[in-house]
Design a protein around this motif. Structure first.
Motif, PDB file in Angstrom:
ATOM      1  N   UNK A  19       0.970  -0.895  -0.019  1.00  0.00           N
ATOM      2  CA  UNK A  19      -0.524  -0.066   0.130  1.00  0.00           C
ATOM      3  C   UNK A  19       1.008   1.148   0.064  1.00  0.00           C
ATOM      4  N   UNK A  20       1.960   1.229   1.205  1.00  0.00           N
ATOM      5  CA  UNK A  20       2.573   2.510   0.181  1.00  0.00           C
ATOM      6  C   UNK A  20       3.376   2.682  -0.253  1.00  0.00           C
ATOM      7  N   UNK A  21       4.207   2.000  -0.814  1.00  0.00           N
ATOM      8  CA  UNK A  21       5.379   1.682  -2.444  1.00  0.00           C
ATOM      9  C   UNK A  21       3.863   2.086  -3.312  1.00  0.00           C
ATOM     10  N   UNK A  22       2.827   1.714  -3.073  1.00  0.00           N
ATOM     11  CA  UNK A  22       2.047   2.343  -4.252  1.00  0.00           C
ATOM     12  C   UNK A  22       1.344   3.473  -4.534  1.00  0.00           C
ATOM     13  N   UNK A  23       1.241   4.074  -2.884  1.00  0.00           N
ATOM     14  CA  UNK A  23       1.047   5.644  -3.224  1.00  0.00           C
ATOM     15  C   UNK A  23       2.155   6.425  -3.683  1.00  0.00           C
ATOM     16  N   UNK A  24       3.802   5.694  -3.133  1.00  0.00           N
ATOM     17  CA  UNK A  24       4.705   6.526  -3.351  1.00  0.00           C
ATOM     18  C   UNK A  24       4.830   6.447  -4.652  1.00  0.00           C
ATOM     19  N   UNK A  25       5.026   4.897  -5.320  1.00  0.00           N
ATOM     20  CA  UNK A  25       5.862   5.008  -6.731  1.00  0.00           C
ATOM     21  C   UNK A  25       4.403   4.524  -7.575  1.00  0.00           C
ATOM     22  N   UNK A  26       4.046   3.466  -7.788  1.00  0.00           N
ATOM     23  CA  UNK A  26       3.600   2.288  -8.865  1.00  0.00           C
ATOM     24  C   UNK A  26       2.291   2.320  -8.016  1.00  0.00           C
ATOM     25  N   UNK A  27       1.000   3.331  -8.394  1.00  0.00           N
ATOM     26  CA  UNK A  27       0.186   3.174  -7.974  1.00  0.00           C
ATOM     27  C   UNK A  27      -0.810   1.748  -8.475  1.00  0.00           C
ATOM     28  N   UNK A  28      -0.858   1.305  -9.386  1.00  0.00           N
ATOM     29  CA  UNK A  28      -0.896   0.057  -9.612  1.00  0.00           C
ATOM     30  C   UNK A  28      -1.015  -1.487  -8.819  1.00  0.00           C
ATOM     31  N   UNK A  29       0.288  -1.185  -8.089  1.00  0.00           N
ATOM     32  CA  UNK A  29       0.164  -2.024  -7.328  1.00  0.00           C
ATOM     33  C   UNK A  29      -0.188  -2.582  -6.581  1.00  0.00           C
ATOM     34  N   UNK A  30      -1.253  -1.088  -5.626  1.00  0.00           N
ATOM     35  CA  UNK A  30      -2.005  -1.752  -4.329  1.00  0.00           C
ATOM     36  C   UNK A  30      -3.289  -2.436  -4.892  1.00  0.00           C
ATOM     37  N   UNK A  61       0.961  10.226   0.611  1.00  0.00           N
ATOM     38  CA  UNK A  61       1.577  10.849  -0.648  1.00  0.00           C
ATOM     39  C   UNK A  61       1.349  11.928  -0.952  1.00  0.00           C
ATOM     40  N   UNK A  62      -0.429  12.666  -0.355  1.00  0.00           N
ATOM     41  CA  UNK A  62      -0.034  13.592  -0.668  1.00  0.00           C
ATOM     42  C   UNK A  62       1.247  14.540  -0.362  1.00  0.00           C
ATOM     43  N   UNK A  63       1.500  14.621   0.596  1.00  0.00           N
ATOM     44  CA  UNK A  63       2.640  15.491   1.629  1.00  0.00           C
ATOM     45  C   UNK A  63       3.406  15.308   0.403  1.00  0.00           C
ATOM     46  N   UNK A  64       4.369  14.092   0.047  1.00  0.00           N
ATOM     47  CA  UNK A  64       5.652  14.098  -0.783  1.00  0.00           C
ATOM     48  C   UNK A  64       4.792  14.793  -2.396  1.00  0.00           C
ATOM     49  N   UNK A  65       4.493  14.753  -2.331  1.00  0.00           N
ATOM     50  CA  UNK A  65       3.621  15.105  -3.849  1.00  0.00           C
ATOM     51  C   UNK A  65       3.048  16.601  -4.103  1.00  0.00           C
ATOM     52  N   UNK A  66       2.998  16.796  -2.728  1.00  0.00           N
ATOM     53  CA  UNK A  66       1.963  18.806  -2.812  1.00  0.00           C
ATOM     54  C   UNK A  66       1.870  19.497  -3.649  1.00  0.00           C
ATOM     55  N   UNK A  67       3.505  19.625  -4.349  1.00  0.00           N
ATOM     56  CA  UNK A  67       4.233  20.571  -5.718  1.00  0.00           C
ATOM     57  C   UNK A  67       4.130  20.316  -6.695  1.00  0.00           C
ATOM     58  N   UNK A  68       3.288  19.556  -7.214  1.00  0.00           N
ATOM     59  CA  UNK A  68       3.783  18.131  -8.608  1.00  0.00           C
ATOM     60  C   UNK A  68       1.682  17.981  -8.732  1.00  0.00           C
ATOM     61  N   UNK A  69       0.869  18.680  -8.448  1.00  0.00           N
ATOM     62  CA  UNK A  69      -0.154  18.042  -8.525  1.00  0.00           C
ATOM     63  C   UNK A  69      -1.210  19.138  -9.660  1.00  0.00           C
ATOM     64  N   UNK A  70      -2.037  18.559 -10.720  1.00  0.00           N
ATOM     65  CA  UNK A  70      -2.922  19.120 -11.923  1.00  0.00           C
ATOM     66  C   UNK A  70      -4.262  19.288 -11.575  1.00  0.00           C
ATOM     67  N   UNK A  71      -4.974  20.286 -10.286  1.00  0.00           N
ATOM     68  CA  UNK A  71      -5.574  21.046  -9.815  1.00  0.00           C
ATOM     69  C   UNK A  71      -7.070  21.314 -10.826  1.00  0.00           C
ATOM     70  N   UNK A 169       1.497  13.164  -8.034  1.00  0.00           N
ATOM     71  CA  UNK A 169       0.284  14.266  -7.218  1.00  0.00           C
ATOM     72  C   UNK A 169      -0.641  14.521  -7.653  1.00  0.00           C
ATOM     73  N   UNK A 170      -0.871  14.322  -9.483  1.00  0.00           N
ATOM     74  CA  UNK A 170      -2.240  14.109  -8.975  1.00  0.00           C
ATOM     75  C   UNK A 170      -2.979  13.371  -8.872  1.00  0.00           C
ATOM     76  N   UNK A 171      -2.610  11.954  -8.797  1.00  0.00           N
ATOM     77  CA  UNK A 171      -3.579  10.139  -7.962  1.00  0.00           C
ATOM     78  C   UNK A 171      -3.809  10.639  -6.701  1.00  0.00           C
ATOM     79  N   UNK A 172      -2.444  10.974  -6.006  1.00  0.00           N
ATOM     80  CA  UNK A 172      -1.870  11.373  -4.958  1.00  0.00           C
ATOM     81  C   UNK A 172      -3.163  11.937  -3.869  1.00  0.00           C
TER      82      UNK A 172
END
Length: 244
Positions: A19-30, A61-71, A169-172
């Protein structure tokens, strides 16, 4: 502490790391975590327990990628996702686990086929609002019924040609919002149990470990391999849900 076998504890710990790996790397791994939790706990209870851990991963995930999100992308998906979540609530009341899994698997296989077909074409229509609404509704539906919204969302963002860090960032932020919306429905349906709440603080450190591993790994993947791995995890998820 919940009375679980050593095998069940091993599956839960492995699933929490994924779960943690998926949230910061490859989402499909969840989707791997979905399977591991379903093996360790009763099907419906596993869904509620996994949701709580997904929320832990979402915060990271949202904290790690807070600057790279397409709002703007997220704003466009709000309505279709809510429609999908509502449809998922109704569907959960009508079908059993086996029908549920296979329905989602067939949807993902269809999406994957469309994705592979469009990648073969020299020019692709990107930015389609109709496509965004369809993928958003599917993501809302599949995440409500089986915590499996990652593959539809991943395929949509790959279709849009989104850069790796913006993708993450967007998926997070997308799934943090969606999972918060799902939580009261899960509680009302009885999928979040007392054991789920007890397991949460026990397994949360494993989620954090997986998130750290994912953050380390994703920095070493280039854009091409990132897209290939995301697509591969979607394919494995679809086959697992459909045939196993």
């Amino acid at each position: 502490m919940p009375e679980l076998s050593l095998l069940a504890w091993s599956l839960l710990l492995a699933g929490a790391i994924v779960v943690g790996f998926a949230k910061t790397a490859i989402g499909g791994a969840a989707m791997v975590a979905v399977g591991l939790f379903a093996l360790a706990l009763p099907a419906k209870e596993s869904t509620g327990t996994l949701l709580l851990l997904l929320l832990v991963g979402d915060v990271v995930g949202t904290w790690a990628y807070r600057r790279t999100v397409d709002r703007w992308m997220l704003a466009r998906l709000v309505v279709p996702v809510l429609v999908g979540v509502g449809s998922g609530v109704v569907f959960l009341r009508l079908v059993d686990d086996q029908v549920l899994r296979r329905t989602i698997g067939v949807i993902l296989l269809g999406l994957l086929a469309v994705q592979l077909w469009t990648l073969r074409r020299p020019t692709r229509a990107q930015g389609s609002r109709a496509a965004g609404r369809a993928y958003g509704a599917l993501a809302g539906f599949t995440t409500m019924v089986a915590n499996a919204g990652g593959p539809p969302m991943n395929l949509y963002l790959l279709r849009e040609g989104m850069a790796k860090w913006t993708f993450l960032g967007t998926t997070a932020w997308f799934f943090f919002a969606v999972n918060l919306v799902k939580l009261p429905f899960m509680v009302a349906l009885g999928l979040v149990t007392h054991r789920s709440l007890v397991l949460l603080p026990v397994l949360a450190p494993a989620v954090l470990l997986g998130a750290a591993l994912g953050r380390w790994a994703v920095g070493r993947l280039d854009q091409v391999w990132f897209g290939r791995l995301v697509t591969a995890f979607v394919a494995v998820s679809a086959v697992e849900l459909t045939f196993f």
